[in-house]
Scaffold this active site. Structure first.
Site, PDB file in Angstrom:
ATOM      1  CB  ILE A 169      -0.992   0.039   1.184  1.00 18.57           C
ATOM      2  CG1 ILE A 169      -0.269  -0.029   2.524  1.00 18.57           C
ATOM      3  CG2 ILE A 169      -2.016  -1.073   1.060  1.00 18.57           C
ATOM      4  CD1 ILE A 169      -1.217   0.079   3.724  1.00 18.57           C
ATOM      5  CG  ASP A 170       0.981   5.827  -1.668  1.00 18.19           C
ATOM      6  OD1 ASP A 170       1.744   5.812  -2.638  1.00 18.19           O
ATOM      7  OD2 ASP A 170       0.808   6.832  -0.936  1.00 18.19           O
TER       8      ASP A 170
END
Length: 364
Positions: A169-170
């Site tokens: 995930i970012d």
């Protein structure tokens, strides 16, 4: 694994063109990690034995795990470990992730581990932490922390920059990640992500109101032809990769809306770019235009309120709330949930208070 090269260019703009993270899960596509063509005089030999003889530092167990997950192709078709290699067979090992060339330094960084067993662990990642090393991010990443925490396990003693990772995930997205602790678990989990059978639900605060309570966004996503640091929706399907995001309203605040997003696919920045495409950028998402006032009044008091909201949550308003999958050893369904982090709760509290004040003013 040796002889590695990309066969897909679905890379995250946040990482300076090195594959890094995406808030929706896995990088799409398969990457070739090893390729070899059997000699003309090759005698019949089991595939796993053949590969052990031709690959450096790769165990038969690891090869068998890759084959069981459909990640070993012979003449472009998945093959089992027991397949008998024949003359001129073209053999390739592909994975849903590439390997980068960075030295991993184990770092004693605190991790919020929500669950752990012999095969996997669930991490609730804080916003601001990069998942794995890349250009400009060699230290302080989740992988650096995992390499320290799991340094006695074979997967984490080889300096692999993506050891145990099956999705990402970012950096500025908070929430749940699953990490494999052995090759068998990694192969089986990676296959689930590649098949899009994983349950993933996100909570986002977006600009604007919706006419309906739920909907679906379908649009191919690829790198923007105008800005290489952004992703882009190709509505006509002429480019990019198929992407589907389902959304439903959780709470309406008038100028902004709290929504849950459920993913069918996992393209780079999928939620951020899909919501921006339909006119609802994530609140305070500087890359996709959500870091300015898009809805509301022109009053100075309202502008100050929005600035206070941006200060309360100085990142895009996105949290990976739920993660569900089939456990690689037991075969049973498992489900994990994460509460909104403090900054997201503070942001929601501000909108709750604003709405209450506005309603009170109307009734007076």
């Amino acid at each position: 694994m040796a002889d590695e090269r990309y066969i897909d260019d679905e890379r995250d703009p946040d990482a300076g063109f090195a594959p890094e993270t995406d808030e929706e899960g896995e990088e799409s596509g398969l990457y070739e990690h090893f390729a070899i063509t059997a000699d003309k005089g090759q005698s019949l030999l089991r595939l796993d034995k053949f590969l052990v003889a031709h690959m450096e530092n790769c165990s038969r167990n690891r090869i068998q795990a890759a084959a069981d997950s459909g990640n070993i192709l012979v003449n472009d078709r998945p093959a089992k470990s027991s397949y008998k290699v024949k003359p001129l067979d073209r053999i390739r090992i592909v994975m849903p992730w590439p390997k980068a060339e960075y030295e991993i330094v184990p770092e004693d960084i605190p991790l919020d581990i929500r669950y752990e067993d012999d095969d996997l662990l669930i991490v609730d990642k804080a916003a601001g932490m990069v998942v794995h090393p890349g250009v400009g991010n060699h230290y302080g990443t989740l992988v650096n922390a995992l390499t320290f925490h799991l340094q006695n396990l074979p997967m984490f003693s080889e300096g692999n920059t993506r050891a145990g990772l099956v999705h990402r995930i970012d950096k500025n997205t908070s929430g749940l990640l699953v990490v494999a602790k052995n090759e068998e678990a990694h192969a089986k989990l990676a296959k689930q992500f590649f098949d899009h059978s994983i349950q993933r639900r996100y909570v986002a605060l977006v600009w604007g109101n919706f006419d309906t309570d739920e909907g679906t966004v379908t649009g191919n996503i690829g790198r923007s032809p105008h800005d290489r640091q952004k992703m882009f929706v190709f509505a006509d399907g002429s480019d990019g990769k198929h992407a589907v995001t389902h959304w439903r309203v959780l709470k309406r605040y008038g100028y902004v809306t709290l929504v849950e997003c459920r993913l069918e696919t996992g393209r780079t920045h999928q939620i951020r770019v899909h919501m921006a495409w339909i006119g609802h950028p994530l609140f305070n998402d500087e890359r996709y235009g959500g870091d300015r006032i898009l809805k509301g009044t022109t009053f100075a008091k309202y502008r100050q309120f929005i600035e206070n909201c941006f200060a309360a949550m100085p990142r895009h308003a996105l949290h990976a709330r739920l993660l569900g999958f089939v456990h690689p050893r037991t075969g049973g369904e498992v489900l994990f949930e994460s509460e909104l982090p403090a900054d997201f709760r503070a942001l929601i509290d501000k909108w709750e208070s604003y709405g209450a004040t506005a309603r009170a003013a109307v009734t007076e």
